[in-house]
Design an enzyme around this catalytic site. Structure first.
Site, PDB file in Angstrom:
ATOM      1  N   GLY A 127      -0.830   7.789   1.504  1.00 15.21           N
ATOM      2  CA  GLY A 127      -0.836   8.038   2.755  1.00 15.21           C
ATOM      3  C   GLY A 127       0.765   7.644   3.411  1.00 15.21           C
ATOM      4  O   GLY A 127       1.690   7.979   3.091  1.00 15.21           O
TER       5      GLY A 127
ATOM      6  N   SER B 157      -2.775  -0.079  15.076  1.00 15.69           N
ATOM      7  CA  SER B 157      -3.637   1.347  14.805  1.00 15.69           C
ATOM      8  C   SER B 157      -3.912   1.467  16.439  1.00 15.69           C
ATOM      9  O   SER B 157      -4.406   0.296  17.099  1.00 15.69           O
ATOM     10  CB  SER B 157      -4.710   1.094  13.893  1.00 15.69           C
ATOM     11  OG  SER B 157      -5.802   2.108  14.325  1.00 15.69           O
TER      12      SER B 157
ATOM     13  N   TYR C 262     -13.035  -3.650  12.128  1.00 18.95           N
ATOM     14  CA  TYR C 262     -11.593  -2.927  11.655  1.00 18.95           C
ATOM     15  C   TYR C 262     -10.785  -2.887  13.011  1.00 18.95           C
ATOM     16  O   TYR C 262      -9.707  -3.502  12.829  1.00 18.95           O
ATOM     17  CB  TYR C 262     -11.727  -1.629  11.493  1.00 18.95           C
ATOM     18  CG  TYR C 262     -10.473  -0.678  11.053  1.00 18.95           C
ATOM     19  CD1 TYR C 262     -10.013  -0.863   9.998  1.00 18.95           C
ATOM     20  CD2 TYR C 262     -10.146   0.031  12.138  1.00 18.95           C
ATOM     21  CE1 TYR C 262      -8.680  -0.300  10.050  1.00 18.95           C
ATOM     22  CE2 TYR C 262      -9.035   0.751  11.882  1.00 18.95           C
ATOM     23  CZ  TYR C 262      -8.190   0.727  10.744  1.00 18.95           C
ATOM     24  OH  TYR C 262      -7.034   1.311  10.618  1.00 18.95           O
TER      25      TYR C 262
ATOM     26  N   GLY D  40       2.329   4.799   3.959  1.00 12.46           N
ATOM     27  CA  GLY D  40       3.188   4.104   3.272  1.00 12.46           C
ATOM     28  C   GLY D  40       4.030   4.723   2.189  1.00 12.46           C
ATOM     29  O   GLY D  40       5.283   4.388   2.093  1.00 12.46           O
TER      30      GLY D  40
ATOM     31  N   GLY E  90       0.763  -1.161   0.135  1.00 17.78           N
ATOM     32  CA  GLY E  90      -0.065   0.007   0.174  1.00 17.78           C
ATOM     33  C   GLY E  90       0.765   1.231   0.101  1.00 17.78           C
ATOM     34  O   GLY E  90       0.643   2.083   0.601  1.00 17.78           O
ATOM     35  N   ALA E  91       1.915   1.103  -0.769  1.00 16.21           N
ATOM     36  CA  ALA E  91       2.806   2.301  -0.745  1.00 16.21           C
ATOM     37  C   ALA E  91       2.582   3.548  -1.780  1.00 16.21           C
ATOM     38  O   ALA E  91       3.330   4.324  -1.629  1.00 16.21           O
ATOM     39  CB  ALA E  91       4.374   1.876  -1.111  1.00 16.21           C
ATOM     40  N   ASN E  92       1.354   3.446  -2.383  1.00 15.29           N
ATOM     41  CA  ASN E  92       0.944   4.339  -3.278  1.00 15.29           C
ATOM     42  C   ASN E  92       0.462   5.522  -2.629  1.00 15.29           C
ATOM     43  O   ASN E  92      -0.010   6.568  -3.241  1.00 15.29           O
ATOM     44  CB  ASN E  92       0.319   3.818  -4.409  1.00 15.29           C
ATOM     45  CG  ASN E  92      -1.229   3.173  -3.751  1.00 15.29           C
ATOM     46  OD1 ASN E  92      -1.134   2.038  -3.476  1.00 15.29           O
ATOM     47  ND2 ASN E  92      -2.186   4.012  -3.880  1.00 15.29           N
TER      48      ASN E  92
HETATM   49  N1  LIG Z   1      -4.458   7.365   8.861  1.00 18.68           N
HETATM   50  C1  LIG Z   1      -4.447   7.038   9.997  1.00 18.68           C
HETATM   51  O1  LIG Z   1      -5.024   7.898  10.944  1.00 18.68           O
HETATM   52  C2  LIG Z   1      -4.285   5.684  10.380  1.00 18.68           C
HETATM   53  C3  LIG Z   1      -4.642   5.428  11.951  1.00 18.68           C
HETATM   54  C4  LIG Z   1      -4.197   4.256  12.331  1.00 18.68           C
HETATM   55  C5  LIG Z   1      -3.799   2.900  11.664  1.00 18.68           C
HETATM   56  N2  LIG Z   1      -3.587   3.169  10.113  1.00 18.68           N
HETATM   57  C6  LIG Z   1      -3.195   2.152   9.259  1.00 18.68           C
HETATM   58  O2  LIG Z   1      -2.087   2.852   8.293  1.00 18.68           O
HETATM   59  C7  LIG Z   1      -2.104   2.042   7.539  1.00 18.68           C
HETATM   60  C8  LIG Z   1      -2.033   2.760   6.104  1.00 18.68           C
HETATM   61  O3  LIG Z   1      -3.084   3.431   5.775  1.00 18.68           O
HETATM   62  P1  LIG Z   1      -3.199   5.217   5.380  1.00 18.68           P
HETATM   63  O4  LIG Z   1      -3.715   5.889   6.651  1.00 18.68           O
HETATM   64  O5  LIG Z   1      -2.025   5.377   4.775  1.00 18.68           O
HETATM   65  O6  LIG Z   1      -4.353   4.894   4.487  1.00 18.68           O
HETATM   66  P2  LIG Z   1      -4.434   5.065   2.633  1.00 18.68           P
HETATM   67  O7  LIG Z   1      -3.790   6.236   2.176  1.00 18.68           O
HETATM   68  O8  LIG Z   1      -5.824   4.831   2.467  1.00 18.68           O
HETATM   69  O9  LIG Z   1      -3.480   4.002   2.438  1.00 18.68           O
HETATM   70  C9  LIG Z   1      -3.962   2.680   2.391  1.00 18.68           C
HETATM   71  C10 LIG Z   1      -3.121   1.779   1.307  1.00 18.68           C
HETATM   72  O10 LIG Z   1      -3.699   0.164   1.419  1.00 18.68           O
HETATM   73  C11 LIG Z   1      -3.961  -0.055   0.039  1.00 18.68           C
HETATM   74  N3  LIG Z   1      -4.832  -1.137  -0.074  1.00 18.68           N
HETATM   75  C12 LIG Z   1      -6.052  -1.200   0.561  1.00 18.68           C
HETATM   76  N4  LIG Z   1      -6.243  -2.432  -0.262  1.00 18.68           N
HETATM   77  C13 LIG Z   1      -5.552  -3.266  -0.522  1.00 18.68           C
HETATM   78  C14 LIG Z   1      -5.433  -4.422  -1.071  1.00 18.68           C
HETATM   79  N5  LIG Z   1      -6.215  -5.314  -1.062  1.00 18.68           N
HETATM   80  N6  LIG Z   1      -4.112  -4.787  -1.435  1.00 18.68           N
HETATM   81  C15 LIG Z   1      -3.088  -4.024  -1.673  1.00 18.68           C
HETATM   82  N7  LIG Z   1      -3.351  -2.814  -1.200  1.00 18.68           N
HETATM   83  C16 LIG Z   1      -4.164  -2.278  -0.498  1.00 18.68           C
HETATM   84  C17 LIG Z   1      -4.386   1.219  -0.913  1.00 18.68           C
HETATM   85  O11 LIG Z   1      -4.476   0.921  -2.178  1.00 18.68           O
HETATM   86  P3  LIG Z   1      -5.487   1.817  -2.936  1.00 18.68           P
HETATM   87  O12 LIG Z   1      -4.948   3.295  -3.135  1.00 18.68           O
HETATM   88  O13 LIG Z   1      -5.560   1.113  -4.212  1.00 18.68           O
HETATM   89  O14 LIG Z   1      -6.689   1.771  -2.373  1.00 18.68           O
HETATM   90  C18 LIG Z   1      -3.621   2.155  -0.163  1.00 18.68           C
HETATM   91  O15 LIG Z   1      -2.602   2.276  -1.032  1.00 18.68           O
HETATM   92  C19 LIG Z   1      -3.344   1.146   7.333  1.00 18.68           C
HETATM   93  O16 LIG Z   1      -3.078  -0.223   7.897  1.00 18.68           O
HETATM   94  C20 LIG Z   1      -4.155   1.465   8.513  1.00 18.68           C
HETATM   95  O17 LIG Z   1      -5.155   0.656   8.662  1.00 18.68           O
HETATM   96  C21 LIG Z   1      -3.991   4.583   9.804  1.00 18.68           C
END
Ligand SMILES: NC(=O)c1ccc[n+]([C@@H]2O[C@H](COP(=O)([O-])OP(=O)(O)OC[C@H]3O[C@@H](n4cnc5c(N)ncnc54)[C@H](OP(=O)(O)O)[C@@H]3O)[C@@H](O)[C@H]2O)c1
Length: 314
Positions: free
Chosen positions: A25, A153, A182, A27, A21-23
């Protein structure tokens, strides 16, 4: 004790990282930092176009490192196997080692959906897909004395997995409460990292395992959840409260970077502390109580092996 800052991380030239998911947020921001330090980052993404856009942005940023895009859909175990096979072959051909795998990708909320193999989507993607990936990349991780970083999280504090949890509770939860599922998926992340650490120590394996959480960070996660739940009209309000509630995605990536730093010991849990864990510097934390019980961790590990139909090869 000196405070860990982004400057604490060494140059990463010659080291290879996989970030799921490095595209976007957290990552993407972790990848940006590692490429800036000379590392080679494999962007493991489900959408190749988004991955290529991210790669172009990362490599035009002036860093000395590099990035490559590989297709990975964590919601399809065949895709996980194909990704691991392709990557392992490429690493061998190039004579490179896999220094770290960051299990970062995640989905939050939305309606009840299933993975290709019929598992509830959040647990299937966030937990099961990542465990399958760690397993499939185990030989590469082992030969590199690599590190597994699992992004959990603060929501994991609301997880309710216990020694009574059944297979169906994980793969077919009913009634379906997406927020609770979740929380369970992120609790499973934390339990898995802890149990992996205990098992590598017991086995004398050179692999290390660290968990982290990004606080509350501005990424696509929340807006996507609102849209998936038919509440897209709330997204502008979310944008309005952004500076009050959210830290930046770059700040949210700091715990991942500290988790990757060899100075962070295996078994550690890294995240911000301020505002009940919502923001701040990446610190080494006490593991949340929902992630700390070895009996629950062992039980979830065994359920996971049962669901995936194969032992996790530590
Ligand atoms: N942001 C927060 O405040 C927060 C808080 C607690 C934990 N987290 C955790 O941090 C991590 C990163 O999330 P983020 O906040 O950076 O959100 P994000 O920007 O939505 O990034 C999530 C990434 O996961 C990818 N993904 C989703 N489903 C997938 C699949 N089936 N196969 C491969 N990749 C997939 C998405 O790809 P697409 O772009 O193609 O959808 C996107 O690249 C997650 O594990 C999330 O639970 C985030």
């Amino acid at each position: 004790m000196t405070t860990w800052t982004a400057r604490s991380l060494a140059e990463q030239t010659g080291r290879t990282f996989v970030i799921t998911g490095a595209n976007s947020g957290v990552g993407l921001e972790a990848a940006r930092d590692l490429v800036g330090r000379g590392g080679h980052v494999v962007l493991a993404v489900r959408d190749l176009d988004k991955g290529e856009q991210a790669r172009a942005a990362l490599t035009s940023g002036g860093g000395t490192g590099s990035a490559e895009v590989r297709q990975l859909d964590l919601a399809d175990l065949d895709s996980v196997a194909a990704f691991a096979k392709g990557l392992t072959e490429k690493l061998e051909t190039d004579g490179k080692l896999l220094n770290a795998l960051v299990c970062n990708a995640g989905v939050m909320g939305g309606p009840l959906l299933y993975t290709t193999q019929g598992f509830e989507r959040q647990v299937g993607t966030n937990h099961l897909g990542h465990v399958a990936l760690v397993s499939a990349l185990w030989p590469a991780l082992h030969s590199a004395a690599g590190r597994v970083v699992v992004v959990s999280s603060i929501a994991s504090r609301g997880g309710r997995l216990s020694t009574s949890t059944t297979r169906n509770d994980l793969v077919a939860p009913s009634p379906y409460a997406s927020g609770k599922v979740y929380a369970n998926s992120k609790q499973a992340n934390l339990l898995f990292a802890q149990e992996l650490h205990r098992r590598v120590v017991e086995a004398g394996s050179p692999v290390s395992a660290v968990a982290c959480h990004p606080g509350v960070s501005w990424t696509n996660l929340f807006a996507r959840q609102l849209r998936d739940e038919g509440k897209g009209w709330l997204v502008p309000a979310l944008t309005l409260i952004r500076p009050i509630v959210f830290q930046s995605a770059g700040a949210g990536a700091q715990p991942t970077l500290r988790a990757l730093d060899p100075s962070t010991p295996s078994g550690a849990f890294v995240g911000p502390k301020f505002l009940n864990g919502a923001r701040g510097r990446p610190e080494i934390l006490d593991v949340f109580s929902t992630g700390a019980d070895p009996d629950v961790a062992q039980h979830v590990w065994q359920l996971t092996e049962d669901i995936l139909g194969t032992p996790i090869p530590v």
